[in-house]
Design an enzyme around this catalytic site. Structure first.
Site, PDB file in Angstrom:
ATOM      1  N   ASP A  43       0.852  -1.184   0.000  1.00 32.22           N
ATOM      2  CA  ASP A  43       0.000   0.000   0.000  1.00 32.22           C
ATOM      3  C   ASP A  43       0.894   1.242   0.000  1.00 32.22           C
ATOM      4  O   ASP A  43       2.031   1.204   0.474  1.00 32.22           O
ATOM      5  CB  ASP A  43      -0.859   0.056   1.281  1.00 32.22           C
ATOM      6  CG  ASP A  43      -2.009  -0.948   1.283  1.00 32.22           C
ATOM      7  OD1 ASP A  43      -2.284  -1.579   0.245  1.00 32.22           O
ATOM      8  OD2 ASP A  43      -2.646  -1.086   2.357  1.00 32.22           O
TER       9      ASP A  43
ATOM     10  N   GLN B 116      -0.695   6.865  -6.146  1.00 33.11           N
ATOM     11  CA  GLN B 116      -1.809   7.769  -5.821  1.00 33.11           C
ATOM     12  C   GLN B 116      -1.914   8.902  -6.849  1.00 33.11           C
ATOM     13  O   GLN B 116      -0.938   9.631  -7.067  1.00 33.11           O
ATOM     14  CB  GLN B 116      -1.570   8.376  -4.437  1.00 33.11           C
ATOM     15  CG  GLN B 116      -1.479   7.342  -3.316  1.00 33.11           C
ATOM     16  CD  GLN B 116      -0.657   7.832  -2.140  1.00 33.11           C
ATOM     17  OE1 GLN B 116       0.345   8.531  -2.322  1.00 33.11           O
ATOM     18  NE2 GLN B 116      -1.051   7.462  -0.931  1.00 33.11           N
TER      19      GLN B 116
ATOM     20  N   ARG C 126      -1.519  -0.810  -8.475  1.00 30.86           N
ATOM     21  CA  ARG C 126      -2.880  -0.418  -8.109  1.00 30.86           C
ATOM     22  C   ARG C 126      -2.917   1.113  -8.151  1.00 30.86           C
ATOM     23  O   ARG C 126      -2.100   1.768  -7.506  1.00 30.86           O
ATOM     24  CB  ARG C 126      -3.229  -0.895  -6.705  1.00 30.86           C
ATOM     25  CG  ARG C 126      -4.579  -0.342  -6.194  1.00 30.86           C
ATOM     26  CD  ARG C 126      -4.694  -0.391  -4.662  1.00 30.86           C
ATOM     27  NE  ARG C 126      -4.669  -1.744  -4.149  1.00 30.86           N
ATOM     28  CZ  ARG C 126      -4.242  -2.060  -2.918  1.00 30.86           C
ATOM     29  NH1 ARG C 126      -3.839  -1.110  -2.089  1.00 30.86           N
ATOM     30  NH2 ARG C 126      -4.237  -3.310  -2.523  1.00 30.86           N
TER      31      ARG C 126
ATOM     32  N   GLY D 178      -5.801   8.444  -3.449  1.00 30.62           N
ATOM     33  CA  GLY D 178      -4.956   8.855  -2.323  1.00 30.62           C
ATOM     34  C   GLY D 178      -5.814   9.230  -1.134  1.00 30.62           C
ATOM     35  O   GLY D 178      -6.819   9.923  -1.288  1.00 30.62           O
TER      36      GLY D 178
ATOM     37  N   THR E 141     -11.182   1.994  -6.919  1.00 33.29           N
ATOM     38  CA  THR E 141     -12.012   3.166  -6.673  1.00 33.29           C
ATOM     39  C   THR E 141     -13.470   2.733  -6.584  1.00 33.29           C
ATOM     40  O   THR E 141     -13.829   1.658  -7.078  1.00 33.29           O
ATOM     41  CB  THR E 141     -11.856   4.202  -7.814  1.00 33.29           C
ATOM     42  OG1 THR E 141     -12.641   5.357  -7.523  1.00 33.29           O
ATOM     43  CG2 THR E 141     -12.293   3.645  -9.154  1.00 33.29           C
TER      44      THR E 141
HETATM   45  N1  FMN Z   1      -5.309   5.073  -0.574  1.00 32.76           N
HETATM   46  C1  FMN Z   1      -3.989   5.270  -0.345  1.00 32.76           C
HETATM   47  O1  FMN Z   1      -3.557   6.406  -0.114  1.00 32.76           O
HETATM   48  N2  FMN Z   1      -3.107   4.210  -0.372  1.00 32.76           N
HETATM   49  C2  FMN Z   1      -3.518   2.942  -0.655  1.00 32.76           C
HETATM   50  O2  FMN Z   1      -2.680   2.029  -0.682  1.00 32.76           O
HETATM   51  C3  FMN Z   1      -4.898   2.714  -0.912  1.00 32.76           C
HETATM   52  N3  FMN Z   1      -5.364   1.478  -1.194  1.00 32.76           N
HETATM   53  C4  FMN Z   1      -6.684   1.333  -1.569  1.00 32.76           C
HETATM   54  C5  FMN Z   1      -7.153   0.088  -2.009  1.00 32.76           C
HETATM   55  C6  FMN Z   1      -8.452  -0.052  -2.472  1.00 32.76           C
HETATM   56  C7  FMN Z   1      -8.920  -1.388  -2.953  1.00 32.76           C
HETATM   57  C8  FMN Z   1      -9.319   1.076  -2.512  1.00 32.76           C
HETATM   58  C9  FMN Z   1     -10.704   0.966  -3.045  1.00 32.76           C
HETATM   59  C10 FMN Z   1      -8.869   2.281  -2.041  1.00 32.76           C
HETATM   60  C11 FMN Z   1      -7.574   2.440  -1.567  1.00 32.76           C
HETATM   61  N4  FMN Z   1      -7.120   3.671  -1.109  1.00 32.76           N
HETATM   62  C12 FMN Z   1      -5.779   3.832  -0.858  1.00 32.76           C
HETATM   63  C13 FMN Z   1      -8.082   4.766  -0.818  1.00 32.76           C
HETATM   64  C14 FMN Z   1      -8.242   5.719  -1.980  1.00 32.76           C
HETATM   65  O3  FMN Z   1      -7.083   6.508  -2.105  1.00 32.76           O
HETATM   66  C15 FMN Z   1      -9.467   6.636  -1.763  1.00 32.76           C
HETATM   67  O4  FMN Z   1      -9.257   7.400  -0.590  1.00 32.76           O
HETATM   68  C16 FMN Z   1     -10.788   5.904  -1.626  1.00 32.76           C
HETATM   69  O5  FMN Z   1     -10.865   4.858  -2.555  1.00 32.76           O
HETATM   70  C17 FMN Z   1     -12.001   6.832  -1.819  1.00 32.76           C
HETATM   71  O6  FMN Z   1     -11.993   7.386  -3.113  1.00 32.76           O
HETATM   72  P1  FMN Z   1     -12.857   6.853  -4.370  1.00 32.76           P
HETATM   73  O7  FMN Z   1     -13.760   7.977  -4.751  1.00 32.76           O
HETATM   74  O8  FMN Z   1     -11.876   6.569  -5.467  1.00 32.76           O
HETATM   75  O9  FMN Z   1     -13.526   5.605  -3.973  1.00 32.76           O
END
Ligand code: FMN
Length: 277
Positions: A102, A133, A154, A158, A196
């Protein structure tokens, strides 16, 4: 188990993985924990994560593992953290599985990328992946460079609060950059996880892969356990690969805090989960 966490123990989490697998979803398990301050805690986390790979193999479930480097001692010492990650990557390779690192907050990004590159050289890109990110200005050049290595990324928006000298302050720019990074990495022929819950991005990706004849085995969608459950299953029904990021364990506080920051309505679910067992 609460709405966002798959229980406190590995056994509970494996049961949930089985259920998700039965619904056609694949999983990445995450042992909750971050920002550890002692070597002892980091070693314990490493031991526990190694055990996850054994449990996955023993139970024959479809899951890989996601980790955070600050759980493995990154803030204590880089080489110590690398040693812990080597044990995890070696186990992932031994079990023919995969560990994804991550991405945490911006002061840790360079070290995380450096450590990741070392692991890719030692264990192979089939067994280790990274997160990038889209809110960071630097990410475009990182994806360009990582694309040359052919690694599995991935892409996320962020989740940390970042200053505007390192991250786009406007949501529109974060979203535009997200699409740019996904397109770049897929066009480079590299495996891309689109993580996302944003339907605009998901729909854009569906069109992009079709128009560019991107093979189905080059990408997957990823969402968080308990978030947009209906959408997760709808994508499965449409034939897409969907991986559910499934945290378990006791150290849930920072994870919940980020989920509430993303969507204040989540606070109610978090509160309710205090009153369940
Ligand atoms: N955010 C990070 O800053 N680092 C990560 O490693 C990270 N891993 C994630 C893994 C998954 C499967 C998802 C769905 C989100 C992850 N996020 C991570 C959170 C996203 O950055 C973001 O805050 C969250 O998905 C909400 O935004 P959205 O509108 O794209 O859903």
């Amino acid at each position: 188990a609460s709405r966002f966490v798959a229980g406190e123990t590995l056994d509970e989490a494996v049961d949930i993985v089985k259920k998700l697998n039965e619904e056609g979803l694949v999983v990445t398990l995450d042992l909750l924990g971050e920002s550890v301050t002692t070597r002892e805690e980091a070693r314990q986390a490493t031991d526990s994560i190694v055990t996850i790979f054994d449990a996955i193999a023993k139970n024959g479930v479809n899951s890989n593992v996601s980790v955070k480097l600050t759980q493995l001692g990154l803030d204590i010492n880089y080489d110590f953290c690398l040693e812990n990650m080597r044990r995890i990557a070696a186990k992932a390779k031994e079990k023919n599985n995969f560990v994804r690192i991550d991405m945490e907050d911006s002061p840790r990004v360079q070290q995380t990328i450096d450590l990741f590159k070392t692991l890719v050289q030692e264990y192979g890109k089939e067994h280790v992946g990274l997160v990038i990110q889209s809110y960071l200005y630097r990410s475009e050049s990182d994806v360009e460079e990582l694309g040359e290595m052919g690694v599995n990324l991935r892409i996320v928006k962020g989740a940390y609060k970042e200053p505007k000298d390192v991250a786009f302050p406007d949501k529109k720019d974060v979203d535009d950059n997200y699409l740019k990074l996904v397109a770049m990495h897929l066009k480079n022929g590299c495996y891309t996880a689109i993580a996302t819950h944003d339907e605009n991005i998901i729909n854009w990706t569906k069109r992009f892969v079709k128009e560019n004849n991107i093979p189905d085995d080059l990408y997957e969608f990823q969402m968080l356990y308990g978030v947009r459950n209906g959408l997760q299953r709808q994508l499965v029904a449409e034939g897409y690969k969907v991986r559910v990021y499934t945290p378990f364990g006791k150290d849930w506080y920072p994870y919940f805090t980020r989920r509430i920051a993303e969507r204040p309505a989540n606070a109610l679910f978090v509160l309710k989960s205090f009153f369940r067992d």
